[in-house]
Motif scaffolding. Structure first.
Motif, PDB file in Angstrom:
ATOM      1  N   UNK A  90      18.938 -15.015  -5.641  1.00  0.00           N
ATOM      2  CA  UNK A  90      18.532 -13.745  -5.035  1.00  0.00           C
ATOM      3  C   UNK A  90      17.006 -13.712  -4.933  1.00  0.00           C
ATOM      4  N   UNK A  91      16.450 -13.514  -3.739  1.00  0.00           N
ATOM      5  CA  UNK A  91      14.985 -13.400  -3.626  1.00  0.00           C
ATOM      6  C   UNK A  91      14.475 -12.247  -4.484  1.00  0.00           C
ATOM      7  N   UNK A  92      13.329 -12.446  -5.098  1.00  0.00           N
ATOM      8  CA  UNK A  92      12.766 -11.415  -5.976  1.00  0.00           C
ATOM      9  C   UNK A  92      11.263 -11.303  -5.771  1.00  0.00           C
ATOM     10  N   UNK A  93      10.785 -10.072  -5.861  1.00  0.00           N
ATOM     11  CA  UNK A  93       9.371  -9.756  -5.682  1.00  0.00           C
ATOM     12  C   UNK A  93       8.894  -8.886  -6.837  1.00  0.00           C
ATOM     13  N   UNK A  94       7.602  -8.934  -7.109  1.00  0.00           N
ATOM     14  CA  UNK A  94       6.979  -8.013  -8.049  1.00  0.00           C
ATOM     15  C   UNK A  94       6.217  -6.942  -7.307  1.00  0.00           C
ATOM     16  N   UNK A  95       6.082  -5.768  -7.919  1.00  0.00           N
ATOM     17  CA  UNK A  95       5.273  -4.684  -7.365  1.00  0.00           C
ATOM     18  C   UNK A  95       4.228  -4.307  -8.402  1.00  0.00           C
ATOM     19  N   UNK A  96       2.968  -4.631  -8.112  1.00  0.00           N
ATOM     20  CA  UNK A  96       1.881  -4.242  -9.017  1.00  0.00           C
ATOM     21  C   UNK A  96       1.501  -2.807  -8.707  1.00  0.00           C
ATOM     22  N   UNK A  97       2.001  -1.894  -9.510  1.00  0.00           N
ATOM     23  CA  UNK A  97       1.724  -0.467  -9.338  1.00  0.00           C
ATOM     24  C   UNK A  97       0.595  -0.088 -10.291  1.00  0.00           C
ATOM     25  N   UNK A  98      -0.601  -0.473  -9.937  1.00  0.00           N
ATOM     26  CA  UNK A  98      -1.740  -0.203 -10.800  1.00  0.00           C
ATOM     27  C   UNK A  98      -3.036  -0.428 -10.049  1.00  0.00           C
ATOM     28  N   UNK A  99      -4.127  -0.062 -10.678  1.00  0.00           N
ATOM     29  CA  UNK A  99      -5.440  -0.251 -10.089  1.00  0.00           C
ATOM     30  C   UNK A  99      -5.826  -1.732 -10.099  1.00  0.00           C
ATOM     31  N   UNK A 122       1.065  -5.505  -3.978  1.00  0.00           N
ATOM     32  CA  UNK A 122       0.176  -4.621  -4.728  1.00  0.00           C
ATOM     33  C   UNK A 122      -0.123  -3.397  -3.890  1.00  0.00           C
ATOM     34  N   UNK A 123      -0.171  -2.229  -4.547  1.00  0.00           N
ATOM     35  CA  UNK A 123      -0.536  -1.011  -3.823  1.00  0.00           C
ATOM     36  C   UNK A 123      -2.036  -0.948  -3.585  1.00  0.00           C
ATOM     37  N   UNK A 124      -2.820  -1.724  -4.324  1.00  0.00           N
ATOM     38  CA  UNK A 124      -4.266  -1.736  -4.170  1.00  0.00           C
ATOM     39  C   UNK A 124      -4.692  -2.750  -3.121  1.00  0.00           C
ATOM     40  N   UNK A 125      -5.423  -2.302  -2.111  1.00  0.00           N
ATOM     41  CA  UNK A 125      -5.893  -3.237  -1.097  1.00  0.00           C
ATOM     42  C   UNK A 125      -6.935  -4.204  -1.652  1.00  0.00           C
ATOM     43  N   UNK A 126      -7.599  -3.831  -2.751  1.00  0.00           N
ATOM     44  CA  UNK A 126      -8.607  -4.702  -3.363  1.00  0.00           C
ATOM     45  C   UNK A 126      -8.025  -5.623  -4.427  1.00  0.00           C
ATOM     46  N   UNK A 127      -6.746  -5.476  -4.756  1.00  0.00           N
ATOM     47  CA  UNK A 127      -6.150  -6.245  -5.852  1.00  0.00           C
ATOM     48  C   UNK A 127      -6.296  -7.757  -5.668  1.00  0.00           C
ATOM     49  N   UNK A 128      -6.032  -8.322  -4.490  1.00  0.00           N
ATOM     50  CA  UNK A 128      -6.215  -9.777  -4.364  1.00  0.00           C
ATOM     51  C   UNK A 128      -7.645 -10.221  -4.647  1.00  0.00           C
ATOM     52  N   UNK A 140      -0.294  -7.089   0.226  1.00  0.00           N
ATOM     53  CA  UNK A 140      -0.727  -5.708   0.023  1.00  0.00           C
ATOM     54  C   UNK A 140       0.281  -4.756   0.670  1.00  0.00           C
ATOM     55  N   UNK A 141       0.681  -3.751  -0.096  1.00  0.00           N
ATOM     56  CA  UNK A 141       1.539  -2.653   0.379  1.00  0.00           C
ATOM     57  C   UNK A 141       0.708  -1.387   0.213  1.00  0.00           C
ATOM     58  N   UNK A 142      -0.161  -1.062   1.190  1.00  0.00           N
ATOM     59  CA  UNK A 142      -1.178  -0.027   0.970  1.00  0.00           C
ATOM     60  C   UNK A 142      -0.585   1.365   0.789  1.00  0.00           C
ATOM     61  N   UNK A 143      -1.402   2.234   0.235  1.00  0.00           N
ATOM     62  CA  UNK A 143      -1.013   3.632   0.073  1.00  0.00           C
ATOM     63  C   UNK A 143      -0.653   4.253   1.423  1.00  0.00           C
ATOM     64  N   UNK A 144       0.128   5.312   1.383  1.00  0.00           N
ATOM     65  CA  UNK A 144       0.612   5.976   2.588  1.00  0.00           C
ATOM     66  C   UNK A 144       0.944   7.416   2.234  1.00  0.00           C
ATOM     67  N   UNK A 145       1.303   8.212   3.250  1.00  0.00           N
ATOM     68  CA  UNK A 145       1.687   9.604   3.004  1.00  0.00           C
ATOM     69  C   UNK A 145       3.072   9.862   3.557  1.00  0.00           C
ATOM     70  N   UNK A 146       3.637  10.971   3.122  1.00  0.00           N
ATOM     71  CA  UNK A 146       4.909  11.461   3.641  1.00  0.00           C
ATOM     72  C   UNK A 146       4.591  12.461   4.755  1.00  0.00           C
ATOM     73  N   UNK A 147       4.899  12.143   5.999  1.00  0.00           N
ATOM     74  CA  UNK A 147       4.537  13.055   7.092  1.00  0.00           C
ATOM     75  C   UNK A 147       5.310  14.370   7.062  1.00  0.00           C
ATOM     76  N   UNK A 148       6.398  14.416   6.308  1.00  0.00           N
ATOM     77  CA  UNK A 148       7.111  15.689   6.172  1.00  0.00           C
ATOM     78  C   UNK A 148       6.305  16.692   5.358  1.00  0.00           C
ATOM     79  N   UNK A 149       5.403  16.180   4.500  1.00  0.00           N
ATOM     80  CA  UNK A 149       4.603  17.052   3.647  1.00  0.00           C
ATOM     81  C   UNK A 149       3.192  17.239   4.184  1.00  0.00           C
ATOM     82  N   UNK A 150       2.570  16.149   4.600  1.00  0.00           N
ATOM     83  CA  UNK A 150       1.189  16.214   5.092  1.00  0.00           C
ATOM     84  C   UNK A 150       1.226  16.140   6.618  1.00  0.00           C
ATOM     85  N   UNK A 151       1.053  17.294   7.238  1.00  0.00           N
ATOM     86  CA  UNK A 151       1.111  17.365   8.701  1.00  0.00           C
ATOM     87  C   UNK A 151       0.129  18.425   9.196  1.00  0.00           C
ATOM     88  N   UNK A 152      -0.177  18.373  10.474  1.00  0.00           N
ATOM     89  CA  UNK A 152      -1.126  19.311  11.075  1.00  0.00           C
ATOM     90  C   UNK A 152      -0.386  20.593  11.406  1.00  0.00           C
TER      91      UNK A 152
END
Length: 593
Positions: A90-99, A122-128, A140-152
């Motif tokens: 089974x393919x496996x990946x790690x997720x670095x959820x940290x600074x 990594x959620x941090x674009x500078x992590x590498x 890199x899996x950069x930060x993002x927003x939920x458009x259902x919550x943050x909208x104009x």
């Protein structure tokens, strides 16, 4: 993708973040947002409790496994996962959820080794850039927003400036700008509670936070001293508020342009720039709308399909191909290995990195006082920064202060093994720790401990072990397998190589002169005997992973393990409070704005 075809099954092993509800509830919202994003592209099953990997995979039959790790806990619990070597297909990946600068990075890579994971997101674009020796393994899996919550929403603007989030040494731009704006504009200022403080539950979070931004004209934010992309960079324009921020490469890569969809400012010109916009509300609104359009079109959970990209490419990857990421926000692609194409990671521009670069330059020239000054400058931004602490240990060794070097290095190892719970320390830190023991005359202890962590792989560590193998007696020549570790968070700098060369040469010279050979101390013999006893007894789970030698806190770790085993939860909390009063609490501040 055909909407009628079944989505791949993703098994997500996520820490138990529920305890954060009692304090920083927004942290729980952020972890849930990760799941919501993954659910756009996968059929997701979340496992956030202790489990048996073999049994869970048999039950859910996943197409892909994702392990979260590396979190600097403010209450979240690192789950225990047994039998992770099962189901190797089974393919496996790690997720670095940290600074990127977090002191749990060594624990993250230890987890990856234990779980057979070669590739991480990594959620941090500078992590590498913060771990260059591991950068080819990181997407890199950069930060993002939920458009259902943050909208104009187009609602009335009643707040001139909203000042929210952490400040302090980790946020030099934000700290200076906040102070300036609070003196010049009516502002909504939210208190900066530590994440684990009970008062953090009073903070605006979720929809209330988004509504407050929507009612504000301007809100500033920065990406910390590390020049990272943080959620606030996206939440502010996503909610229809004007983003004022520091110009950094990652923001420009994300599509932000000064005067078009945001305002780039410095502490010295921020008031002038905002004054000009306040005097021209039509232009301000135009820039604000453009910022919202950018975020809504490129930076929501619907746009973060990098993990799905990796899965799709991995399914069809040829033997002569590899997967690369051309940029932090770019889709992944398959390229020929022969092309030597690498990830398009951004370079390190963080202020701590600049200080470390200067420090190592001074260290290579044996300018130790200047090197110390720069390492201390890096620690002023992040008091727990492992690279700066290791750098100071290199200075200690160069100044013939091995006991001080050992104190620093053993403290780093305790963080990784005890506070995080990893199976091994960072291999570069472990190599230098053995060197410090050798330099301080504790040769027998270094020999006895050299294979304490057989999975720790590192070129410098291999050299230290090789020298210790040469001088070990026949009784100490244990047969061990090859190291399987994945390397260190610390780049192999000329200063580190020079230190290893110098200390090994000095060690062999002392042995040639007949000095430096000290017998094993009584304390060492007792700890080794206790460790062996715990290993063969039914209570083996109580056996500390720390080295059984003075200075590592082995007995303290054993005491804590016994307390967890014997005390009820209320008693554990009381014991923890007493320990904090006696030893002082460590700073647990981390950037999660």
């Amino acid at each position: 993708m055909n909407s009628l075809s079944p989505r791949p099954r993703l098994l997500f092993f996520q820490w138990d973040h529920a305890p954060n509800k009692a304090a920083s509830g927004f942290l729980t919202l952020q972890m849930n947002l990760h799941v919501k994003c993954l659910a756009q592209f996968f059929d997701v099953t979340v496992i956030s409790h202790d489990c048996d990997f073999d049994q869970v995979c048999d039950r859910h039959q996943p197409d892909l496994v994702l392990f979260e790790a590396g979190y600097r806990s403010h209450g979240s619990r690192r789950i225990r996962i047994d039998n992770t070597r099962a189901h190797p297909g089974i393919p496996r990946l790690g997720l670095h959820n940290g600074d990127p600068w977090c002191d749990r990075r060594a624990g993250f890579w230890a987890d990856m080794d234990d779980w057979g994971v070669e590739t991480a997101f990594a959620i941090g674009t500078a992590t590498p850039a913060y771990m260059p020796d591991q950068a080819d393994r990181i997407f890199v899996w950069p930060n993002f927003i939920d458009p259902d919550m943050f909208r104009f929403r187009g609602q009335a603007k009643v707040i001139p400036v909203m000042l929210t989030g952490q400040s302090g040494p980790l946020y030099p731009w934000r700290s200076a700008v906040y102070q300036t704006l609070a003196q010049h504009y009516p502002s909504l200022i939210t208190p900066a509670f530590r994440y684990e403080d009970a008062g953090a539950r009073r903070l605006l979070a979720g929809q209330a936070y988004a509504d407050a931004l929507s009612a504000s004209w301007v809100s500033p934010s920065c990406g910390t001293m590390g020049h990272e992309l943080v959620r606030k960079h996206l939440e502010i324009p996503g909610a229809g508020c004007l983003l004022v921020t520091e110009r950094t490469p990652v923001l420009e890569a994300a599509g932000f342009r000064d005067g078009e969809n945001c305002v780039f400012a410095t502490p010295s010109d921020v008031v002038e720039k905002i004054d000009a916009l306040m005097a021209d509300p039509e232009r301000m609104l135009r820039i604000t709308r453009a910022g919202h359009t950018l975020v809504a079109g490129r930076h929501t959970l619907h746009h973060r399909r990098q993990i799905r990209d990796w899965f799709d490419l991995h399914q069809t990857l040829g033997s002569g191909q590899r997967i690369v990421q051309p940029g932090p926000f770019a889709p992944l692609k398959a390229v020929a290995v022969a092309s030597a194409r690498h990830h398009g990671h951004l370079p390190a521009t963080g202020l701590d990195r600049l200080a470390l670069q200067k420090a190592h330059g001074h260290l290579a020239k044996n300018e130790l006082a200047r090197a110390r000054q720069q390492f201390e400058a890096a620690l002023a931004y992040v008091p727990y920064l492992p690279e700066a602490k290791l750098g100071l240990a290199l200075c200690d060794l160069a100044e013939n202060r091995p006991d001080e070097a050992f104190r620093r290095l053993s403290a780093l190892i305790r963080v990784t093994i005890t506070e995080y719970g990893a199976s091994r320390p960072d291999p570069a830190e472990w190599a230098l720790c053995l060197l410090a023991l050798m330099a301080s005359g504790r040769e027998a202890e270094a020999i006895a401990l050299r294979y304490r962590y057989p999975s720790a792989g590192h070129a410098g560590l291999a050299r230290v072990k090789g020298v210790l193998d040469q001088v070990a007696s026949d009784d100490d020549r244990a047969v061990v397998g090859a190291s399987i570790g994945s390397g260190s968070i610390h780049p192999t700098t000329p200063a580190m190589t020079q230190a290893i060369d110098r200390e090994l040469a000095a060690f062999m010279a002392r042995r040639g002169e007949g000095s430096g050979r000290h017998p094993v101390r009584v304390g060492q013999r007792s700890l080794v005997a206790l460790d062996r006893l715990l290993r063969i007894m039914p209570v083996g789970t109580l056996r500390p992973r720390l080295p059984p030698a003075p200075g590592f806190g082995y007995l303290i770790a054993l005491r804590d393990a016994l307390g967890r085993k014997l005390l009820p939860p209320s008693g554990r909390r009381l014991a923890r409070r007493m320990a904090l009063r006696i030893h002082g609490s460590r700073t647990r501040h981390e950037s999660r704005p």
